[in-house]
Design a protein around this motif. Structure first.
Motif, PDB file in Angstrom:
ATOM      1  N   PRO A  39       0.803  -1.225   0.000  1.00 51.03           N
ATOM      2  CA  PRO A  39       0.000   0.000   0.000  1.00 51.03           C
ATOM      3  C   PRO A  39       0.837   1.276   0.000  1.00 51.03           C
ATOM      4  CG  PRO A  39      -0.144  -1.106   2.121  1.00 51.03           C
ATOM      5  CD  PRO A  39       0.637  -1.997   1.214  1.00 51.03           C
ATOM      6  N   SER A  40       2.088   1.212   0.429  1.00 50.26           N
ATOM      7  CA  SER A  40       2.935   2.401   0.457  1.00 50.26           C
ATOM      8  C   SER A  40       3.488   2.753  -0.922  1.00 50.26           C
ATOM      9  CB  SER A  40       4.100   2.200   1.423  1.00 50.26           C
ATOM     10  OG  SER A  40       4.944   1.164   0.976  1.00 50.26           O
ATOM     11  N   GLN A  41       3.268   1.903  -1.919  1.00 46.14           N
ATOM     12  CA  GLN A  41       3.790   2.141  -3.262  1.00 46.14           C
ATOM     13  C   GLN A  41       2.679   2.461  -4.254  1.00 46.14           C
ATOM     14  OE1 GLN A  41       6.437  -1.056  -4.289  1.00 46.14           O
ATOM     15  NE2 GLN A  41       7.437  -0.974  -2.316  1.00 46.14           N
ATOM     16  N   HIS A  42       1.610   3.059  -3.761  1.00 38.67           N
ATOM     17  CA  HIS A  42       0.488   3.425  -4.626  1.00 38.67           C
ATOM     18  C   HIS A  42       0.907   4.481  -5.656  1.00 38.67           C
ATOM     19  CE1 HIS A  42      -3.522   4.363  -5.954  1.00 38.67           C
ATOM     20  NE2 HIS A  42      -3.325   5.643  -5.638  1.00 38.67           N
ATOM     21  N   GLY A  43       1.793   5.404  -5.265  1.00 38.64           N
ATOM     22  CA  GLY A  43       2.217   6.480  -6.157  1.00 38.64           C
ATOM     23  C   GLY A  43       2.960   5.985  -7.384  1.00 38.64           C
ATOM     24  N   ILE A  44       3.866   5.031  -7.199  1.00 36.07           N
ATOM     25  CA  ILE A  44       4.621   4.524  -8.347  1.00 36.07           C
ATOM     26  C   ILE A  44       3.737   3.660  -9.240  1.00 36.07           C
ATOM     27  CG2 ILE A  44       5.580   2.506  -7.189  1.00 36.07           C
ATOM     28  CD1 ILE A  44       8.185   3.067  -8.775  1.00 36.07           C
ATOM     29  N   SER A  46       0.485   4.120  -9.757  1.00 36.72           N
ATOM     30  CA  SER A  46      -0.354   5.028 -10.544  1.00 36.72           C
ATOM     31  C   SER A  46       0.474   5.772 -11.589  1.00 36.72           C
ATOM     32  CB  SER A  46      -1.095   6.003  -9.632  1.00 36.72           C
ATOM     33  OG  SER A  46      -0.174   6.755  -8.875  1.00 36.72           O
ATOM     34  N   PHE A  47       1.759   6.015 -11.322  1.00 36.77           N
ATOM     35  CA  PHE A  47       2.620   6.652 -12.321  1.00 36.77           C
ATOM     36  C   PHE A  47       2.893   5.713 -13.486  1.00 36.77           C
ATOM     37  CE2 PHE A  47       6.747   7.717 -14.126  1.00 36.77           C
ATOM     38  CZ  PHE A  47       6.559   9.061 -14.412  1.00 36.77           C
ATOM     39  N   LEU A  94       5.819   7.845  -1.745  1.00 36.25           N
ATOM     40  CA  LEU A  94       5.652   9.094  -2.486  1.00 36.25           C
ATOM     41  C   LEU A  94       4.386   9.016  -3.327  1.00 36.25           C
ATOM     42  CD1 LEU A  94       9.202   9.997  -3.834  1.00 36.25           C
ATOM     43  CD2 LEU A  94       7.985  11.032  -1.938  1.00 36.25           C
ATOM     44  N   GLU A  95       3.739  10.161  -3.495  1.00 36.57           N
ATOM     45  CA  GLU A  95       2.584  10.230  -4.388  1.00 36.57           C
ATOM     46  C   GLU A  95       3.058  10.290  -5.833  1.00 36.57           C
ATOM     47  OE1 GLU A  95      -0.586   9.920  -3.534  1.00 36.57           O
ATOM     48  OE2 GLU A  95       0.073   9.622  -1.470  1.00 36.57           O
ATOM     49  N   MET A  96       2.114  10.309  -6.765  1.00 41.78           N
ATOM     50  CA  MET A  96       2.455  10.276  -8.183  1.00 41.78           C
ATOM     51  C   MET A  96       3.267  11.515  -8.592  1.00 41.78           C
ATOM     52  SD  MET A  96       0.035   9.624 -11.473  1.00 41.78           S
ATOM     53  CE  MET A  96      -0.798  11.177 -11.445  1.00 41.78           C
ATOM     54  N   ASP A  97       2.955  12.696  -8.039  1.00 42.69           N
ATOM     55  CA  ASP A  97       3.709  13.905  -8.372  1.00 42.69           C
ATOM     56  C   ASP A  97       5.146  13.827  -7.853  1.00 42.69           C
ATOM     57  OD1 ASP A  97       1.472  14.969  -9.586  1.00 42.69           O
ATOM     58  OD2 ASP A  97       0.790  15.965  -7.750  1.00 42.69           O
ATOM     59  N   VAL A  99       6.860  11.053  -7.482  1.00 42.10           N
ATOM     60  CA  VAL A  99       7.565  10.107  -8.362  1.00 42.10           C
ATOM     61  C   VAL A  99       7.944  10.815  -9.657  1.00 42.10           C
ATOM     62  CG1 VAL A  99       7.338   7.962  -9.668  1.00 42.10           C
ATOM     63  CG2 VAL A  99       6.436   8.099  -7.347  1.00 42.10           C
ATOM     64  N   ARG A 100       7.042  11.646 -10.172  1.00 46.76           N
ATOM     65  CA  ARG A 100       7.321  12.390 -11.407  1.00 46.76           C
ATOM     66  C   ARG A 100       8.520  13.329 -11.206  1.00 46.76           C
ATOM     67  NH1 ARG A 100       6.399  12.752 -16.930  1.00 46.76           N
ATOM     68  NH2 ARG A 100       7.155  14.789 -17.495  1.00 46.76           N
ATOM     69  N   ASN A 101       8.596  13.985 -10.053  1.00 50.32           N
ATOM     70  CA  ASN A 101       9.732  14.863  -9.774  1.00 50.32           C
ATOM     71  C   ASN A 101      11.043  14.091  -9.726  1.00 50.32           C
ATOM     72  OD1 ASN A 101       8.033  17.053  -9.615  1.00 50.32           O
ATOM     73  ND2 ASN A 101       7.854  16.971  -7.389  1.00 50.32           N
ATOM     74  N   LYS A 102      11.028  12.898  -9.144  1.00 48.63           N
ATOM     75  CA  LYS A 102      12.248  12.087  -9.070  1.00 48.63           C
ATOM     76  C   LYS A 102      12.656  11.564 -10.444  1.00 48.63           C
ATOM     77  CE  LYS A 102      12.615  12.571  -4.688  1.00 48.63           C
ATOM     78  NZ  LYS A 102      13.631  13.454  -4.141  1.00 48.63           N
ATOM     79  N   VAL A 103      11.672  11.231 -11.282  1.00 49.60           N
ATOM     80  CA  VAL A 103      11.979  10.790 -12.646  1.00 49.60           C
ATOM     81  C   VAL A 103      12.589  11.947 -13.431  1.00 49.60           C
ATOM     82  CG1 VAL A 103      10.947  10.034 -14.816  1.00 49.60           C
ATOM     83  CG2 VAL A 103      10.291   8.930 -12.692  1.00 49.60           C
ATOM     84  N   ASP A 104      12.031  13.144 -13.285  1.00 51.62           N
ATOM     85  CA  ASP A 104      12.597  14.320 -13.955  1.00 51.62           C
ATOM     86  C   ASP A 104      14.003  14.613 -13.467  1.00 51.62           C
ATOM     87  OD1 ASP A 104      10.361  14.679 -15.499  1.00 51.62           O
ATOM     88  OD2 ASP A 104       9.447  16.157 -14.155  1.00 51.62           O
TER      89      ASP A 104
END
Length: 150
Positions: A39-44, A46-47, A94-97, A99-104
């Motif tokens: 459950p703690s990896q919902h952000g990745i 959804s990304f 981390l939430e989806m945003d 994760v997006r920041n870390k990918v960027d």
């Protein structure tokens, strides 16, 4: 189990195109490691469903790999660069945003080792101008206290 090797006709060939519009990022491979049930990896998760597909279309020179990890492992992003270095960032909780920041962050990084600037000494070149400017006899001070004569 025999390994399947794709035929050469199914692999698209790339041709280098000279010009400033054809910049290739230093990042060669981006690996998403996650647990499908945590459950703690919902952000990745959804990304991976939607934004990752668009990101892969925007960056055709980067290989994107999605791997499921064993239960209990933290979700991480692994970036492999042209210079042989790699960076690993934990994206657990981390939430989806986020994760997006870390990918960027991985996409915009060069992969070079981070150099500390705290104890960095800067030396001026032999012909460099000093911090106070170039001294000239024309800028000599007047003896009456009138300021500088030019």
């Amino acid at each position: 189990m025999p390994r399947l090797i794709p035929s050469s006709s199914s692999i698209p060939k790339t041709y280098p195109i000279p010009g400033y519009n054809h910049f290739l990022t230093p990042l060669r491979k981006l690996i998403f490691d996650y647990d499908a049930e945590s459950p703690s990896q919902h952000g990745i998760r959804s990304f991976i469903r939607k934004p990752l597909i668009n990101l892969a279309r925007e960056n055709p020179d980067v290989e994107f790999v999605v791997r499921r990890m064993k239960r209990g492992k933290a979700a991480v992003l692994r970036g492999h660069y042209v210079n042989g270095r790699d960076k690993v960032i934990c994206v657990n909780k981390l939430e989806m945003d986020g994760v997006r920041n870390k990918v960027d962050l991985l996409l915009n990084s060069s992969g070079a080792k981070i150099k500390p600037l705290k104890n960095l000494t800067l030396e001026a070149a032999p012909a460099a101008e000093s911090a106070r400017g170039v001294w000239s006899a024309l800028h000599d001070q007047i003896k009456d206290g009138q300021g500088y004569r030019i």
